[in-house]
Motif scaffolding. Structure first.
Motif, mmCIF file in Angstrom:
data_model
loop_
_atom_site.group_PDB
_atom_site.id
_atom_site.type_symbol
_atom_site.label_atom_id
_atom_site.label_comp_id
_atom_site.label_asym_id
_atom_site.label_seq_id
_atom_site.Cartn_x
_atom_site.Cartn_y
_atom_site.Cartn_z
ATOM 1 N N THR A 206 12.971 8.120 -1.473
ATOM 2 C CA THR A 206 12.304 6.874 -1.855
ATOM 3 C C THR A 206 13.218 5.724 -1.472
ATOM 4 O O THR A 206 14.281 5.542 -2.055
ATOM 5 N N ILE A 207 12.816 4.948 -0.470
ATOM 6 C CA ILE A 207 13.704 3.912 0.073
ATOM 7 C C ILE A 207 13.429 2.530 -0.518
ATOM 8 O O ILE A 207 14.281 1.654 -0.462
ATOM 9 N N LYS A 208 12.238 2.330 -1.088
ATOM 10 C CA LYS A 208 11.928 1.028 -1.693
ATOM 11 C C LYS A 208 10.796 1.193 -2.688
ATOM 12 O O LYS A 208 9.840 1.928 -2.434
ATOM 13 N N LYS A 209 10.931 0.501 -3.813
ATOM 14 C CA LYS A 209 9.898 0.548 -4.847
ATOM 15 C C LYS A 209 9.787 -0.848 -5.449
ATOM 16 O O LYS A 209 10.792 -1.477 -5.770
ATOM 17 N N MET A 210 8.568 -1.336 -5.576
ATOM 18 C CA MET A 210 8.401 -2.688 -6.115
ATOM 19 C C MET A 210 7.080 -2.814 -6.866
ATOM 20 O O MET A 210 6.100 -2.121 -6.583
ATOM 21 N N VAL A 211 7.099 -3.709 -7.862
ATOM 22 C CA VAL A 211 5.903 -4.049 -8.632
ATOM 23 C C VAL A 211 5.348 -5.352 -8.068
ATOM 24 O O VAL A 211 6.071 -6.341 -7.949
ATOM 25 N N LEU A 212 4.077 -5.343 -7.718
ATOM 26 C CA LEU A 212 3.420 -6.531 -7.155
ATOM 27 C C LEU A 212 2.367 -7.054 -8.120
ATOM 28 O O LEU A 212 1.625 -6.271 -8.724
ATOM 29 N N THR A 213 2.300 -8.381 -8.239
ATOM 30 C CA THR A 213 1.284 -9.020 -9.070
ATOM 31 C C THR A 213 0.526 -10.005 -8.188
ATOM 32 O O THR A 213 1.091 -11.034 -7.783
ATOM 33 N N PRO A 214 -0.743 -9.725 -7.851
ATOM 34 C CA PRO A 214 -1.497 -10.650 -6.982
ATOM 35 C C PRO A 214 -1.745 -11.985 -7.669
ATOM 36 O O PRO A 214 -2.074 -12.037 -8.853
ATOM 37 N N GLN A 215 -1.583 -13.072 -6.895
ATOM 38 C CA GLN A 215 -1.717 -14.416 -7.436
ATOM 39 C C GLN A 215 -3.040 -15.084 -7.070
ATOM 40 O O GLN A 215 -3.312 -16.186 -7.536
#
Length: 573
Positions: A206-215
């Motif tokens: 797992t090279i990258k993990k992120m939480v996204l919140t659409p605006q």
């Protein structure tokens, strides 16, 4: 005559031995594959002249990558040292067809030596060829928790590297552009684990993990991530002496994930007036440390928001405290786990001071949030508290003065019948004129109070942001000394975000490269400083996830951040 002829033959032999060998690591090449063009020169060379730009068949990736090697041969007791210089360029095949790799040239002792041209063929990948191509043994995959969300609803994106080769190194070369999202990066472990996919075993990291919140609503695109992988391959050489010193070579491949489309729905209308912008699951708790106090003694009031969702973006909420209470700025404590995907808490603690004796009430506050599971708005409320403020013995001496001033301000039922002032028994001011003067003075005092409070708030806000950013930088410096680069980059990023969000009046949740660039232009920042700031943010973002990060580069980045903050502060002064 024989000596002259001998010298001519030697010089001819030397000139003919100085050649440039050109080679490609694969031919034919499949569309979508990366390939390398190498130019080898049997002498020491500092640079090469080669021009193959992007065209309809290939896309330039990187180069030239220079490498040198030396070998020693012993023939009939004579020892000979051979030095070789290689320049390597990397390209990606993008269209079926045939094209010519032009010749390259090297200047050696005032002589220009040229390589031959090579004809390369690019083929479309058939099913059989595709099974044997690199893309099936080395690829990056983006996994997403949900594809249909509401505005403000969080989703988790995980990038995994699937590999069946011997990798010497990996480096992120391109990160996705996420202008329409608020992003929170999560910690990851880059260790490879074994996974079986469709009966095929891979080493997966797992090279990258992120939480996204659409605006915003609509169909939003998550761009691909690009990674440069260095594949270590064994050299097949019949010469045991050469293979001992040059047992393997490194081949570079560029791989990228597929773009992802997200459907974002707007929140249902009408939106309640007391909506606090939170989407997810939420509850509220409130408390006071005491309900009976002496006047001018402090009370601690806490209100905590607990739940899962975009809690990190939740701002301070308005609470109707009694007007006779002096209210200090809230102390904020947040414990956010997995970017808010797991149960998190955000607490606001207020210091309240009742200035007069009496019975007061802190009313309950009602908040609305959007429950993403039910798709409806819901209300939550804090508790109401009754506060009994008793007369304080510390201020008995001034109580009479305080009560008189309070009566003058609050008692509107009693009119002032007649006020008469006689100066030197000659000048008399009428009751009406005196009231006008008093009114003007009161208005001036009130306006002055709010003006100075406004100036003080701006100064304290800037000073506070400066202090917090400097604390973050000092903390980052400590992590750097411990060689903990992961935490170092986290602190550096937080310090720069905090500093520029306050300086340019940007909400951290709305912070983006485009907004930063736009506001710097409006504030008329020096062009050189603008470029330095944008470069720093880009370096931080790439370095946080690049295994190539080292102490030297990190220290240089730290110095750049400190220098840019000092420059901006000095310009402000």
């Amino acid at each position: 005559m024989k000596k002259v002829l001998f010298l001519i033959l030697i010089s001819c032999n030397i000139s003919f031995s100085q050649i440039i060998e050109v080679s490609v690591n694969k031919n034919p090449i499949l569309v979508g594959e990366s390939f390398a063009i190498s130019f080898s020169f049997d002498k020491k060379a500092n640079n090469i002249d080669f021009n193959l730009s992007n065209n309809e068949y290939v896309k330039f990736l990187s180069g030239p990558n220079k490498s040198s090697s030396s070998s020693i041969t012993i023939v009939n007791g004579k020892r000979e040292s051979i030095l070789n210089t290689t320049f390597t360029y990397y390209f990606k095949a993008i269209k079926k067809g045939e094209f010519i790799i032009p010749s390259a040239s090297i200047t050696y002792k005032k002589d220009i030596i040229k390589s031959n041209e090579i004809r390369v063929q690019i083929l479309n990948a058939s099913n059989k060829q595709a099974n044997n191509s690199i893309s099936n043994n080395l690829f990056v995959k983006a996994e997403i928790s949900k594809r249909n969300v509401f505005v403000g609803e969080q989703l988790l994106v995980t990038y995994k590297l699937f590999n069946r080769y011997d990798l010497a190194n990996t480096e992120m070369t391109k990160l996705p552009n996420l202008d329409s999202f608020w992003k929170k990066d999560l910690e990851t472990s880059s260790r490879f684990k074994r996974e079986v996919v469709n009966g095929v075993a891979y080493n997966v990291a797992t090279i990258k993990k992120m939480v996204l919140t659409p605006q915003k609503d609509g169909t939003l695109l998550i761009d691909p991530i690009e990674i440069k992988c260095s594949i270590r391959t064994n050299n097949r050489n019949n010469d045991p002496f050469t293979s001992f010193f040059n047992s393997y070579s490194v081949q570079e491949e560029f791989i990228s994930s597929k773009p992802i489309k997200i459907k974002v729905k707007s929140l249902p209308r009408p939106i309640p007036n007391n909506f606090i912008g939170f989407v997810g699951s939420l509850k509220v708790e409130s408390s006071v440390d005491k309900s009976t106090v002496k006047a001018n003694d402090a009370i601690n009031y806490k209100i905590s928001f607990i739940g899962t969702g975009n809690l990190e973006l939740l701002g301070e909420q308005k609470i109707d405290f009694p007007t006779d209470f002096e209210v200090y700025d809230a102390k904020i404590d947040d414990r956010i786990f997995q970017g808010g995907l797991k149960r998190s808490v955000k607490t606001y603690e207020y210091l309240l001071i009742p200035r007069y004796e009496g019975k007061y009430e802190i009313p309950k506050s009602i908040f609305s949030y959007f429950d993403s599971k039910s798709g409806k708005f819901k209300e939550i409320s804090s508790k109401a508290f009754k506060i009994n403020s008793e007369k304080s013995e510390k201020f008995l001496q001034s109580s009479q003065t305080n009560s008189i001033s309070k009566q003058l301000v609050s008692n509107n039922k009693k009119d002032i019948r007649h006020i008469k002032y006689d100066f030197n028994q000659n000048k008399k001011i009428s009751n009406k004129s005196f009231n006008v003067i008093i009114f003007i003075l009161v208005m001036i005092l009130m306006l002055s109070k709010y003006y100075f409070k406004y100036i003080k708030n701006i100064y304290q806000k800037n000073t506070k942001s400066d202090k917090l950013s400097k604390i973050r930088i000092k903390k980052a410096e400590k992590y750097l000394k411990k060689n903990d680069l992961t935490k170092f980059y986290e602190e550096i990023e937080k310090s720069m975000l905090l500093f520029f969000s306050e300086k340019l009046n940007i909400e951290i949740g709305d912070f983006s490269k485009e907004k930063l660039e736009d506001l710097m232009k409006k504030k008329k920042y020096n062009t050189e400083i603008q470029n330095q700031i944008l470069k720093i943010f880009k370096d931080i973002e790439i370095a946080r996830y690049s295994p190539m990060s080292d102490y030297k580069k990190s220290n240089e980045l730290l110095n750049e951040c400190v220098l840019i903050i000092k420059n901006i502060e000095s310009n402000r002064k």
